[in-house]
Enzyme design. Sequence first.
Site, PDB file in Angstrom:
ATOM      1  N   CYS A   1      13.374 -53.907 -56.821  1.00 42.70           N
ATOM      2  CA  CYS A   1      13.539 -52.583 -57.428  1.00 42.70           C
ATOM      3  C   CYS A   1      13.787 -52.705 -58.936  1.00 42.70           C
ATOM      4  CB  CYS A   1      14.700 -51.847 -56.756  1.00 42.70           C
ATOM      5  SG  CYS A   1      14.957 -50.195 -57.430  1.00 42.70           S
TER       6      CYS A   1
ATOM      7  N   CYS B   1      21.024 -50.910 -60.983  1.00 48.39           N
ATOM      8  CA  CYS B   1      22.308 -50.612 -60.330  1.00 48.39           C
ATOM      9  C   CYS B   1      23.095 -51.915 -60.169  1.00 48.39           C
ATOM     10  CB  CYS B   1      22.061 -49.950 -58.985  1.00 48.39           C
ATOM     11  SG  CYS B   1      20.885 -48.571 -59.101  1.00 48.39           S
TER      12      CYS B   1
ATOM     13  N   CYS C   1      23.744 -53.759 -56.752  1.00 44.77           N
ATOM     14  CA  CYS C   1      22.678 -53.861 -55.746  1.00 44.77           C
ATOM     15  C   CYS C   1      21.924 -55.187 -55.783  1.00 44.77           C
ATOM     16  CB  CYS C   1      21.699 -52.708 -55.943  1.00 44.77           C
ATOM     17  SG  CYS C   1      20.422 -52.691 -54.672  1.00 44.77           S
TER      18      CYS C   1
ATOM     19  N   CYS D   1      18.193 -44.840 -40.067  1.00 45.74           N
ATOM     20  CA  CYS D   1      18.053 -44.581 -41.497  1.00 45.74           C
ATOM     21  C   CYS D   1      17.096 -45.608 -42.097  1.00 45.74           C
ATOM     22  CB  CYS D   1      19.427 -44.664 -42.157  1.00 45.74           C
ATOM     23  SG  CYS D   1      19.350 -44.415 -43.934  1.00 45.74           S
TER      24      CYS D   1
ATOM     25  N   CYS E   1      16.710 -40.459 -40.895  1.00 44.58           N
ATOM     26  CA  CYS E   1      17.148 -40.274 -42.281  1.00 44.58           C
ATOM     27  C   CYS E   1      16.326 -41.227 -43.132  1.00 44.58           C
ATOM     28  CB  CYS E   1      18.637 -40.633 -42.366  1.00 44.58           C
ATOM     29  SG  CYS E   1      19.303 -40.659 -44.048  1.00 44.58           S
TER      30      CYS E   1
ATOM     31  N   CYS F   1      22.633 -36.438 -46.943  1.00 47.35           N
ATOM     32  CA  CYS F   1      23.593 -37.516 -46.743  1.00 47.35           C
ATOM     33  C   CYS F   1      23.867 -38.067 -48.132  1.00 47.35           C
ATOM     34  CB  CYS F   1      22.984 -38.588 -45.838  1.00 47.35           C
ATOM     35  SG  CYS F   1      24.016 -40.064 -45.709  1.00 47.35           S
TER      36      CYS F   1
ATOM     37  N   ARG G   1      31.201 -41.289 -43.093  1.00 49.86           N
ATOM     38  CA  ARG G   1      30.823 -42.583 -42.515  1.00 49.86           C
ATOM     39  C   ARG G   1      31.572 -43.733 -43.174  1.00 49.86           C
ATOM     40  NH1 ARG G   1      25.599 -42.460 -43.145  1.00 49.86           N
ATOM     41  NH2 ARG G   1      25.468 -41.133 -41.319  1.00 49.86           N
TER      42      ARG G   1
END
Length: 308
Positions: free
Chosen positions: A47, A51, A54, A91, A123, A183, A255
Amino acid sequence: MEIEKIEEIYNQPLLELIYKAHSVHLQHFNKNEIQASTLINIKSGGCKEDCSYCSQSIKNNSKVKIHKLMEVTEVYALAKNAKKNGASRVCLGAAWREVRNTSDFETILEMIRTVKSFDLQVCCTLGFITKEQADRLADAGLDYYNHNIETSKENYPNIVSTHTFDDRINTLEIARNAGMSLCSGGIIGMGESIQDRLSMIHSLAQMTPPPDSIPINSLVPIEGTKLEDVNSISVWELIRTIATTRIVIPQSHIRLSAGRERLSTEGQALCFLAGANSIFLGEKLLTSPNQSVEEDREMLQILGLNMN
Ligand code: SAM
Ligand code: DTB
Ligand code: SF4
């Protein structure tokens, strides 16, 4: 609710806070019920965003395998297994800044239909989406769109520089306007202040309505990421964050997400008492391990919790 009021809630004596959160929880949810979602990392690594937490960002040096989009048949097998384990939702996560209108998008629509064929909710977390893409995802049957706000608006630039907090709020609005449930939550333990956590809760509470599902992740410090050396937060801070979220946002599922693996059963029990009523079920999160299904089964049995 004003942020000062949220601060008061967060800072009250711990047992009082847990007691109040539990009372609020019982007013809005069936007791002893827990929702379980299974993650599938349909596109791993590579990616372009930066971030700092990550493992899948190319700006970090973690040793995550880069994979192009998974085949639909693999999703079929993994969804089947998730159903067998007792999950109610799958998800699908992709390490993308945004979804592009290539054949990959058509494959994702097919994946959504595949998961739905098991009578599971679905999701997706795919990064930024356009209005047209959101409409097509909703038409394919997508129940939830995940896009976390991660932290406070004030702290966001310290964590990510390639996009903004407002970009994320905008994506959430696009998903909501297409008719999907939201979410959205965040990560704690990234070196943020308590004020940042309160501000994050405040931002979630201000959405109209707040997201149906709020993941509270505690940072998994992954080797090679900029945050690899950040000290883990104590379980007490996690409990306070969950309990405060439960009181401020009574009707959403909360969650207990990443970081569960390092908690004891006792620690997790307190998180559930404080209002968490959802978990990720399965050996793996996206790139890091999760508590095993066997351990979860044992834990839920000890605590008398049922997956729904
Ligand atoms: N690229 C999409 C995005 O950023 O929205 C979807 C995938 S992203 C990996 C999904 C979520 O995982 C992030 O929003 C973040 O909250 C969480 N996450 C990623 N790495 C984490 C870590 N090391 N510890 C805790 N949570 C993490
Ligand atoms: C969420 O809030 N947490 C999940 C899911 N939504 C996509 C991801 C957690 C990832 C933890 C780190 C990893 O496995 O790479
Ligand atoms: Fe990771 Fe998502 Fe950020 Fe990409 S956008 S680096 S996948 S958290």
